[in-house]
Enzyme design. Structure first.
Site, PDB file in Angstrom:
ATOM      1  N   GLU A  48       1.107  -0.806   0.008  1.00  0.00           N
ATOM      2  CA  GLU A  48       0.190  -0.374  -0.025  1.00  0.00           C
ATOM      3  C   GLU A  48       1.034   0.986  -0.231  1.00  0.00           C
ATOM      4  O   GLU A  48       0.557   2.155  -1.170  1.00  0.00           O
ATOM      5  CB  GLU A  48      -0.860   0.122   1.110  1.00  0.00           C
ATOM      6  CG  GLU A  48      -1.791  -0.680   1.444  1.00  0.00           C
ATOM      7  CD  GLU A  48      -1.591  -2.251   2.088  1.00  0.00           C
ATOM      8  OE1 GLU A  48      -2.088  -3.248   3.302  1.00  0.00           O
ATOM      9  OE2 GLU A  48      -0.052  -2.525   2.232  1.00  0.00           O
ATOM     10  N   CYS A  78      -0.793   1.421   6.956  1.00  0.00           N
ATOM     11  CA  CYS A  78      -0.825   1.674   6.240  1.00  0.00           C
ATOM     12  C   CYS A  78      -2.525   2.890   6.136  1.00  0.00           C
ATOM     13  O   CYS A  78      -2.601   3.362   5.127  1.00  0.00           O
ATOM     14  CB  CYS A  78      -0.807   0.672   5.541  1.00  0.00           C
ATOM     15  SG  CYS A  78       0.349  -0.346   4.813  1.00  0.00           S
TER      16      CYS A  78
END
Length: 171
Positions: free
Chosen positions: A59, A90
């Site tokens: 991510e 993330c």
């Protein structure tokens, strides 16, 4: 505009390709793509082991690439597709990047921060909330992870064994 389920699966299959590539390279098989106006603007695959960088999650790398593609740190109007529910790090980056939506495959009950363990991305105390759709292609995404770790354990890989701190004994 929100994507429909068929589009979610189509984009998540691209994230699965990234995840397979990460697994083949020895990293935990997690992949991500970011889509804006029907175009992939960012891709990422877990590179923690290869880069020896604990922040090199799929991510994070996809967000960096998408921000560079748009020339702006805000990703309003974009959707993140990722094979595993994002962790707290993330999820924080997703909020800061102002992504509109997250679509993920496998739940992560141990570290998931989009509803499983925590729910950072929908916390109303923060200045941005994200729409979350989970369990899309969940079986394929979780199966990839299970197969990867089963193979690692079968090979006796020390990376999947618990690590104990070394102790210095005086005297």
């Amino acid at each position: 505009m929100r994507s429909n389920g068929g589009e979610h699966e189509e984009w998540l299959r691209l994230a699965l390709e990234e995840a397979r590539s990460a697994g083949a390279a020895g990293d935990v098989p997690v992949g991500a793509v970011i889509v804006h106006d029907g175009v992939v603007i960012g891709r990422g695959q877990n590179r923690v082991e290869r880069l020896r960088d604990p922040t090199a999650h799929a991510e994070m790398l996809a967000i960096r690439e998408a921000s560079a593609a748009l020339g702006y740190e805000r990703l309003a109007g974009a959707t993140l597709y990722v094979t595993l529910e994002p962790c707290a790090m993330c999820a924080g980056a997703i909020v800061l990047a102002r992504l509109d939506e997250i679509v993920y495959g496998a739940d992560d009950p141990k570290t998931g921060a989009c509803g499983s363990l925590r729910d950072i991305v929908r916390d109303t105390r923060l200045n941005h909330q994200v729409v979350v759709t989970g369990s899309v292609l969940a079986e394929a995404c979780s199966g990839l992870l299970k197969d990867f770790f089963r193979a690692k354990r079968g090979a006796g890989d020390p990376a999947v064994e618990p690590r104990l701190p070394e102790r210095c004994e005086s005297g």
